[in-house]
Design a protein around this motif. Structure first.
Motif, short mmCIF file in Angstrom:
data_model
loop_
_atom_site.label_atom_id
_atom_site.label_comp_id
_atom_site.label_asym_id
_atom_site.label_seq_id
_atom_site.Cartn_x
_atom_site.Cartn_y
_atom_site.Cartn_z
N TYR A 50 -19.07 1.68 3.70
CA TYR A 50 -19.74 0.72 2.83
C TYR A 50 -18.79 0.15 1.78
CZ TYR A 50 -24.04 2.97 4.54
OH TYR A 50 -25.05 3.48 5.30
N TRP A 51 -17.58 -0.14 2.14
CA TRP A 51 -16.63 -0.71 1.20
C TRP A 51 -17.16 -2.05 0.69
CZ3 TRP A 51 -13.17 1.27 -1.68
CH2 TRP A 51 -12.14 0.51 -2.25
N PRO A 52 -16.99 -2.35 -0.62
CA PRO A 52 -17.57 -3.59 -1.16
C PRO A 52 -17.07 -4.87 -0.47
CG PRO A 52 -16.92 -2.10 -2.93
CD PRO A 52 -16.41 -1.51 -1.67
N VAL A 53 -15.80 -4.91 -0.07
CA VAL A 53 -15.29 -6.09 0.64
C VAL A 53 -15.54 -5.85 2.13
CG1 VAL A 53 -13.31 -7.60 1.01
CG2 VAL A 53 -13.53 -6.35 -1.14
N ILE A 54 -16.68 -6.33 2.58
CA ILE A 54 -17.16 -5.99 3.92
C ILE A 54 -16.17 -6.40 4.99
CG2 ILE A 54 -18.96 -6.48 5.63
CD1 ILE A 54 -20.95 -6.68 3.30
N LYS A 75 -24.10 1.77 19.66
CA LYS A 75 -23.31 2.65 20.51
C LYS A 75 -23.29 4.11 20.02
CE LYS A 75 -21.37 1.65 23.63
NZ LYS A 75 -21.83 1.69 25.04
N GLY A 76 -24.04 4.39 18.94
CA GLY A 76 -24.19 5.77 18.50
C GLY A 76 -23.37 6.16 17.29
N LEU A 77 -22.56 5.26 16.74
CA LEU A 77 -21.79 5.60 15.55
C LEU A 77 -22.72 5.70 14.34
CD1 LEU A 77 -18.53 3.45 15.79
CD2 LEU A 77 -18.98 5.76 16.66
N VAL A 78 -22.42 6.64 13.46
CA VAL A 78 -23.24 6.86 12.27
C VAL A 78 -22.40 6.60 11.03
CG1 VAL A 78 -24.74 8.53 13.42
CG2 VAL A 78 -22.69 9.33 12.23
N HIS A 79 -23.09 6.58 9.89
CA HIS A 79 -22.40 6.39 8.61
C HIS A 79 -21.58 7.64 8.26
CE1 HIS A 79 -25.80 3.36 7.59
NE2 HIS A 79 -24.77 2.73 8.14
N PRO A 80 -20.53 7.47 7.48
CA PRO A 80 -19.63 8.60 7.21
C PRO A 80 -20.25 9.75 6.42
CG PRO A 80 -19.00 6.69 5.90
CD PRO A 80 -20.00 6.22 6.90
N GLU A 81 -21.30 9.47 5.64
CA GLU A 81 -21.89 10.55 4.86
C GLU A 81 -22.83 11.43 5.70
OE1 GLU A 81 -25.00 7.28 4.53
OE2 GLU A 81 -22.83 7.47 4.78
N ILE A 90 -21.24 7.05 -0.47
CA ILE A 90 -21.21 6.47 0.87
C ILE A 90 -19.87 5.84 1.22
CG2 ILE A 90 -23.71 6.15 1.03
CD1 ILE A 90 -23.36 3.28 0.14
N VAL A 91 -18.83 6.22 0.49
CA VAL A 91 -17.47 5.74 0.77
C VAL A 91 -16.55 6.96 0.90
CG1 VAL A 91 -15.48 4.48 -0.12
CG2 VAL A 91 -17.77 3.52 -0.39
N MET A 92 -15.76 7.00 1.97
CA MET A 92 -14.79 8.07 2.14
C MET A 92 -13.52 7.74 1.35
SD MET A 92 -15.08 9.03 6.23
CE MET A 92 -14.92 7.34 6.80
N ALA A 93 -13.17 8.60 0.43
CA ALA A 93 -11.97 8.35 -0.37
C ALA A 93 -10.72 8.30 0.50
CB ALA A 93 -11.82 9.43 -1.44
N GLN A 111 -13.47 16.37 9.66
CA GLN A 111 -14.17 16.82 8.46
C GLN A 111 -13.43 16.45 7.18
OE1 GLN A 111 -15.48 20.87 8.64
NE2 GLN A 111 -16.33 20.87 6.58
N HIS A 112 -12.10 16.43 7.22
CA HIS A 112 -11.40 16.10 5.98
C HIS A 112 -11.69 14.68 5.52
CE1 HIS A 112 -8.41 14.90 9.12
NE2 HIS A 112 -8.12 13.91 8.28
N LEU A 113 -12.08 13.79 6.45
CA LEU A 113 -12.47 12.44 6.05
C LEU A 113 -13.89 12.41 5.50
CD1 LEU A 113 -10.94 10.19 8.88
CD2 LEU A 113 -9.92 10.92 6.71
N THR A 114 -14.84 12.99 6.22
CA THR A 114 -16.22 12.96 5.75
C THR A 114 -16.40 13.75 4.47
OG1 THR A 114 -16.80 14.79 7.24
CG2 THR A 114 -17.16 12.56 8.06
#
Length: 405
Positions: free
Chosen positions: A385-389, A328-334, A373-376, A343-346
């Motif tokens: 890409y959180w380890p606990v999928i 559906k067009g969503l991309v990874h946060p990085e 590849i993880v947003m704090a 922007q404050h999240l990415t």
């Protein structure tokens, strides 16, 4: 003997009062905040991250009392929540008043939807410090629910009212001489997809294609023999280089699956109907193991494929939901330069992740080292890409909108 005649009272001294009569000033509960309902089935989307305040001091409730008014810009980072609701549908939130608020004053709060035509307020009054609060969607658009007392705005949340979309996903197992049939529960897959995508007011139907057997197809048989080419994407070592995205010659899964396998499947199954997508399982047989969970060769178009089986059903379903997000067009946060996340999240990618307490709508998560590849500030986002999928289910307001394009 008492005087039987009732005598008039003395005339009051002084002039009669003049000027306008002021309204009675009522006591007020100090601050109202909102979270999703504790009943998960009553909540659609609840987003606490889009308007995440830079610090506790920047929240609208920071001082323990609100003395201003709701901001005109709904993206103001003041800690306000976003809630989604469907047209003609109800959603529940949990309203909480400040602990210092006098219980008897809470009932003096009034509730206002601005603008009023976007959603109706189904909870007319609240009298306890924590209560269920319901609204019903009326027409598409954004609005703000404002809590007010004596002309002061004491709390608010924002509303995205959306018409429900119905989407069908076709799923099945692709079988070649190197990949196998896998079992899955269509009803459980549908339930998980509905749980995730209800945030964007999208309802999912699943059509089971069963096994898509390509073993005898002439376009696959020749490639089957050339194992070094055919199986670059499925390496028993699990090395990441096997998914080099630069193309087939370098072992690119997107190139192989997108350029060879998918056209054959499309020819066999026929073109997709409107509002349908394909999300397939392409799982190698032993001894081969895929290094990646899945891939969507053409982001924003689909189809998509997953390469693994998981012992935990929720993990497997979450991987499918993640790949459908890519369809559906969503991309990874990085990925920078998109309008899908604030922007404050990415910008918080590759920063140490603080511990987050669980809420009615999101899982608790522990502190974690910085990861590119993880947003704090949003570690559990579905597209991260959180380890606990299986814990990665939340979507945010702009992601809701992208999914609906």
């Amino acid at each position: 003997m008492a005087d039987p005649i009732q005598r008039p009272q003395a005339r009051p001294v002084g002039d009669a009062p003049s000027g306008a009569v002021s309204a009675e000033v009522k006591c007020c509960a100090e601050v109202a905040t909102f979270e999703g309902s504790p009943a998960a089935s009553k909540v659609y989307g609840l987003d606490p991250k889009t308007c995440l305040a830079p610090s506790d001091a920047d929240t609208y409730w920071a001082s323990g009392s609100v003395s201003g008014s709701v901001p005109s810009d709904r993206m103001t980072r003041d800690g306000a929540r976003w809630a989604s609701v469907g047209v003609g549908m109800e959603t529940e939130l949990e309203i909480s008043f400040d602990d210092a608020s006098a219980a008897g004053c809470i009932a003096n709060s009034t509730f206002h939807m601005e603008p009023a035509h976007i959603a109706s307020i189904e909870t007319a009054t609240v009298s306890s410090k924590r209560a269920i609060f319901r609204i019903k969607g009326q027409t598409e658009g954004d609005a703000t629910l404002v809590v007010r007392c004596n002309g002061v705005d004491t709390g608010w949340f924002h509303v995205a009212c959306l018409t429900q979309q119905l989407v069908t996903i076709e799923t099945g197992s692709v079988i070649t001489r190197r990949t196998k049939s896998v079992s899955y529960d269509v009803a459980a897959m549908k339930a998980y997809f509905d749980k995730v995508y209800r945030q964007a007011i999208i309802k999912i139907d699943i059509v089971d294609l069963g096994d898509i057997d390509l073993r005898g197809h002439p376009g696959i048989a020749t490639l089957d023999v050339a194992e070094s080419f055919y199986y670059d994407p499925l390496d028993p070592s699990g090395g990441m280089s096997i998914f080099n995205p630069e193309g087939r010659a370098a072992g690119g899964a997107a190139g192989h699956f997108g350029e060879v396998v998918l056209p054959i499947i499309d020819a066999m199954m026929g073109p997709l109907k409107k509002n349908r997508q394909r999300l397939l399982r392409y799982v190698p047989a032993a001894p081969y193991v895929s290094a990646r969970n899945g891939v969507v060769p053409r982001i924003g178009e689909g189809p998509g494929v997953v390469f693994k089986e998981y012992p935990d059903a929720d993990t497997g379903h979450n991987v499918l939901c993640h790949e459908y997000g890519h369809i559906k067009g969503l991309v990874h946060p990085e990925v920078s330069g998109t309008d899908q996340l604030p922007q404050h999240l990415t910008d918080s990618c590759n920063q140490p992740v603080p511990a987050y307490a669980g809420t009615n709508t999101e899982m608790a998560s522990p502190a974690s080292p910085a990861d590119p590849i993880v947003m704090a500030l949003d570690p559990l986002n579905l597209m991260g890409y959180w380890p606990v999928i299986a814990d990665q289910t939340p979507l945010r307001r702009d992601q809701w909108m992208k999914l609906r394009e």
